[in-house]
Design an enzyme around this catalytic site. Structure first.
Site, short mmCIF file in Angstrom:
data_model
loop_
_atom_site.label_atom_id
_atom_site.label_comp_id
_atom_site.label_asym_id
_atom_site.label_seq_id
_atom_site.Cartn_x
_atom_site.Cartn_y
_atom_site.Cartn_z
N GLU A 57 60.67 -4.39 -63.66
CA GLU A 57 59.52 -3.57 -64.00
C GLU A 57 58.57 -3.33 -62.82
OE1 GLU A 57 60.70 -5.97 -65.93
OE2 GLU A 57 61.19 -5.04 -67.84
N HIS A 71 56.28 -9.60 -77.71
CA HIS A 71 56.82 -8.26 -77.98
C HIS A 71 56.00 -7.53 -79.03
CE1 HIS A 71 60.29 -9.31 -75.57
NE2 HIS A 71 60.92 -8.20 -75.88
#
Ligand code: TPP
Ligand code: TPP
Ligand code: MG
Ligand code: MG
Lengths: 332, 339, 339, 332
Positions: free
Chosen positions: A61, A130
């Site tokens: 990322e 998440h």
């Protein structure tokens, strides 16, 4: 012509339309090509645009976020797909130290036209890493614009505007809404940033809500209407820039406000909006602004606990009743 | 079977066999729970990779630490966890190892040295290396094994901590379970060069091993753990393995990224449990019947644990703001300034 | 001097010499500005490393991009910047390249392909790699050079972007200026293994070169830039060099981390400007007098630019919220919702 | 016995005292040993504790932050030295996804007793990537405690408390105050978290200020006193947990409030505190709460611009005058 499409499809269309229009746009992220993302939001794009423009990355990322910044500085208009909003923490340096500041630090010489698409939203039983809704921390950083679509219609219009914007824009899609349908015109349209949408007019209380909380607010308004309480529902659509005026005008009319956002409550989005209302509608307020953010706890896995952490329409309705009855309600 | 292998005694072999079967049984039940919509959320199955977790964890003591991943049930079982607390966790029940707060992606039997599964790919690489630093600083004897997938090698964090582990000779073993895929993408498409060389470039001794051979994994790990305790760490192991299921339980149609033939080949020819079972029979350590009995016992255990977990209570709503801070009963009171 | 080197013509050599002298002159003035308290903040001097920036940038076109570092004045000059706009930037004046908003740590002549100095160590590695991806995607011919120090190799970001650059064959050259130190720490103490091997592990061709030899640097870079344009990138170069000053201008007492003898050796024996000047004289391309005249001219230019910058106006206060967003005049109005 | 020492020295003493007391504490960061950090805050510690406990790291912020988390989980009590607050973006994943959530996600089984010491504060002419005050984004994340010492006294007392806390604590030192002296007792003391300090009592307006803004507020209060306006100055000392009660009690008394913090104003610390005051002292407020954060722009390098971006005592005094005169003052 308007048809009903899912939020997922709306995002897909926005990207496809813009990519057809502008060859400098490309998209990169994990499992975006053949897989079309785990949420299947991008299905079909690689077939049309090829792997040169729909680029599968390694699980890096910070790396691909940084690459998007460099690409944006050199004539490309990258769209970054960040699979979960919780991974924002990984790209913060490239997003906030680099993308957000480059135009300013260069005295206006370098532009960074990029879009970071990511998601938010709890109650998917995905636990603490998440499920976060991290819009507040991004909104705090000067140089970033932040959009929070509340339906397929907004998702498409805001994303197209984001892609054409010459600045870094972060757009948060609620992952629980990907399959929700809404009417979306066939014709091209864009939604300008900084223009709140009055989803429902009302007289007694203003409900300012972001993203999926707009639905929650509308449900509450529906319930309240049956009880004779008239709630106005406002969707800011972008929190940076924030359309202060529409919100303030509404609260000046209703004299009461509840602000609802799915990010953690403390030091979150509800604080900023509540503070601005409290300041600028001060002499019109009949009661303190009520804030309803997610509970200040990491998101728990257990359904028995997770559901307690997010604002619900019943909660909003109850707060609205109390505030309209003249009871002072303290934020939880 | 090599001479070295023969040194293992029957008991060790039996435990390894059982632990692999326990993992498989656990995953079969977890998958059923998902398919019958009894499990909240999603989960990532470990089936196929059992020899990695068991081979490694059987080389460790209870004091040794591991860090685990999103695909963490196998590591958890292998490090000594019980079915009951695990299923309770999977279902978000109060008796779960994490009182239902963690779920599948954070499951861990903390008391046995499992520092947690992790839903951030690569997220535990720092934690594992820090545990090793802690051991060294505190003069403790424990070794830490950091489990991660091939996909996780793309995270920069690994290189940062390998560098420090190498500079400071930390007792940590980086164990890369190369199952050929990260989500729906082949490893070749996301990893340039060589994983082993990446570790070696930091001066770290690196090994490749067949991750389907529990004894090979176990022997290598025993040796490296021993060397770690003598201050000769860190080490890197790449373990070739395969996941039988999809990336997660919901990943059913996999044709677009891998073939049925490939899946069949691994299952039919390289299954770590079948092959190890066969070798135990070949060596006349156990009969086929004995192994079947073991399998059945374990299946029954799993079944009973599932039943228990399904009936177990959820945590009380008041727990929602507990455990935010150590030493604070309820975070919301505390955050409002209550002293 | 090799045959290959002879192919360079006098003009090229002269420009390289001049550019190195210009960097040195710039830094001498910057240091004086600091010492006389005329410069706001701190700055990191490039003196000693001139052959790196010049050798590399002289192998590039104006279209080629570079990313720079906290020690970025040298890269900026070498990529074609003027003294005036640079000193104005250093002093926070309106005429600076960044209208005074960037200062020493963000200085860049953007029009010449400098994508910015960067105050985050390693922070530009993604940017450089992304610029290379952009070139490839848009079908443009430009190459990007990413400058960074030895210390920056500890940032995980590098490994992430090397992996992608290698997978996608991007036209980027990673140029590591190994000056032996990151801040007050020797490279050996913070870098395990080998830097060159770290790049090679990703399948990237890697080179080591004497960073004090401007021609060697230039030749290698020309060759690699050409290969990048043919799709043979990425590449890694480790350049051995040395910074003469402290980590920043305020780092005066350096005895605790490096010796005066070490500093003297580099300055006396390996100075890139002195040595290159000598070779030009030896080859009878220029006389010593000619070079002195050049040095003096450049010193005078620098002096004049400093005088200019000292007198130049600061940006007007109204600029403070300009350039936050492209296409928005004043951010504060915009953020309040003015359309 | 009390002597005057610098904030730098106070930090140094706190660490030394705690390290003497508890052998499980170690410190790691860049150039912390022989160099004693660029700000020389840690000078002398390596001589006393050796390089085994004062550990120089490579430039790997995510790496050593992550290692601190793992060390904290296994019996050590690490102190992380993050050279500039701006580097927080690099450690966010390890701090916010790992450290902050581990205790919760493990159902209380694993503890993460670590301290992240970093700094904040502009006007050092260090430009946009070395001048940020990022306390708001950390304060938003459940599981982290956040301290903001306003003088040498607080720096020592809060840091000692942080080191003994069983949770991750982020402590922001204002880098411009390292050489500022304040009276500090010779004897050991700790400052509990969540207890605001009333730095100065007053009747007409409450100034809630964090870190170096406390000085700014005190200066303003001094000026105002000469003009007959009596300002109460409150230093929350920790923003998580926040001592709401002391602030609310004060505003109930004065009926007016100004909140001052050096982080960016929008979606920042001033929003949270102002929102809480507006809510809980609603019926006592004579005027809207005024927020004074740093301007919502990246920090510019030029002195001519940078000084415009931070709250000043003149600005605070002027706002106080206007609010006390009954003028409505909108936040900038
Ligand atoms: C930082 C981060 N990025 C992306 C993801 C989404 N994700 C979950 S698992 C996974 C693939 C991991 O591959 P690998 O490391 O090989 O482990 P495997 O699933 O094969 O066991 C990805 C991309 C994540 N959880 N965390
Ligand atoms: C992310 C980050 N960490 C730490 C620093 C502080 N810092 C500035 S320069 C430097 C040393 C860099 O060393 P190197 O990369 O070798 O470059 P050099 O200074 O030797 O040119 C450090 C640690 C920073 N600016 N950014
Ligand atoms: Mg894998
Ligand atoms: Mg260096």
């Amino acid at each position: 012509m308007t048809r009903e499409i899912t939020l997922s499809k709306a995002v897909n269309e926005a990207i496809a339309e813009e990519m057809r229009r502008d060859p400098t746009i490309f998209l990169l992220g994990e499992d975006v090509a053949e897989a079309g993302t785990p949420f299947k939001v991008l299905s079909g794009l690689v077939e049309e645009f090829g792997t040169e423009r729909i680029i599968d990355t390694p699980i890096s990322e910070p790396g691909f976020m940084g690459m998007a910044v460099g690409a944006a500085m050199t004539g490309s208009r990258p769209i970054v797909d960040l699979m979960f909003g919780d991974f924002l923490y990984l790209v913060m340096d490239q997003l906030c130290n680099q993308a957000a500041k480059t135009h300013y630090m260069s005295g206006g010489k370098l532009k960074v036209p990029l879009v970071l698409r990511t998601n938010m939203g709890a109650t998917r039983r995905s636990a603490a890493q998440h499920s976060q809704s991290l819009q507040a921390i991004v909104a705090h950083i000067p140089g970033l614009k932040v959009a929070m679509p509340s339906s397929a219609y907004e998702a498409k219009g805001l994303l197209k505007t984001a892609i054409r914007d010459d600045n870094p824009v972060v757009i948060f899609e609620d992952k629980l809404m990907y399959q929700d349908k809404a009417p979306v015109p066939e014709e091209e349209y864009l939604i300008p940033f900084g223009q709140a949408n009055i989803k429902r007019e009302g007289r007694d209380v203003t409900l300012v809500a972001t993203s999926s909380m707009v639905q929650v607010a509308e449900e509450a308004a529906e319930t309240l209407a049956r009880e004779g309480i008239s709630a106005e529902v406002i969707d800011p659509r972008t929190i940076v820039p924030l359309d202060e005026q529409t919100i303030i005008d509404s609260v000046r009319k209703t004299s009461r406000a509840i602000v609802i956002d799915e990010g953690h409550q403390s030091y979150g989005v509800t604080a900023e909006i509540a503070a601005r209302i409290s300041e600028k509608a001060f002499y019109h307020l009949d009661a303190p602004v009520i804030r309803m953010g997610a509970m200040d706890v990491p998101v728990p896995f257990s359904p028995a606990l997770e559901d307690l952490t997010v604002p619900t329409s019943e909660g909003v309705a109850e707060n609205a009743r109390r505030i309209c009855r003249g009871e002072l309600v303290h934020a939880a | 079977m090599s001479a070295a292998r023969k040194k293992h005694n029957t008991e060790d072999y039996l435990r390894m066999y059982k632990q692999m079967v326990r993992i498989r049984a656990f995953e079969d039940k977890a998958n059923q729970l998902y398919l019958s919509a009894k499990m909240p959320g999603l989960t990532h199955m470990y089936s196929g990779q059992e020899a990695v977790a068991v081979g490694i964890c059987e080389a460790l003591t209870d004091e040794d630490r591991i860090t685990s991943t999103h695909r963490g049930h196998g590591h958890c079982v292998a490090k000594g966890a019980n079915f009951r607390e695990m299923f309770c966790e999977l279902l978000g029940k109060e008796e779960g190892y994490c009182r239902g707060k963690g779920g599948s992606m954070h499951i861990a039997d903390q008391a046995n040295g499992n520092l947690g599964a992790n839903a951030i790919v690569g997220g535990s690489m720092g934690i594992a290396t820090g545990a090793a630093l802690s051991a060294k600083r505190l003069g403790k004897d424990f070794v830490t094994v950091c489990f991660f997938g091939d996909g996780a090698t793309a995270q920069g964090l690994w290189y940062e901590v390998m560098n420090m582990a190498a500079l400071w000779k930390l007792p940590v073993i980086y164990a890369c379970e190369n199952n050929g895929y990260s989500e729906y993408t082949k490893t070749d498409e996301i990893a340039a060069g060589s994983l082993v060389k990446r570790a070696e470039a930091f001066g770290i001794e690196a090994f490749q091993v067949d991750g389907q051979d529990v004894l090979a994994v176990n022997e290598l790990t025993s040796r490296l753990a021993g060397r770690c305790r003598k201050g000769e760490g860190p080490f890197f192991i790449e373990l070739d393995t395969y996941r039988y299921h999809g990336h997660h339980v919901g990943d059913i149609n996999r044709d677009y990224y891998r073939t049925k033939e490939e899946e069949a080949e691994w299952k039919d020819i390289r299954d770590p449990i079948t092959n190890f079972g066969k070798s135990l029979i070949d060596q006349k350590m156990f009969t086929a019947e004995e192994l079947v009995a073991i399998d059945n016992d374990i299946a029954a255990d799993a079944e009973a644990a599932v039943d228990y977990a399904l009936k177990a209570p959820y945590p009380d709503g008041s727990e929602v703001d507990m455990h935010v801070f150590a030493g604070v009963d309820h975070a919301l009171d505390y955050l409002r300034g209550a002293r």
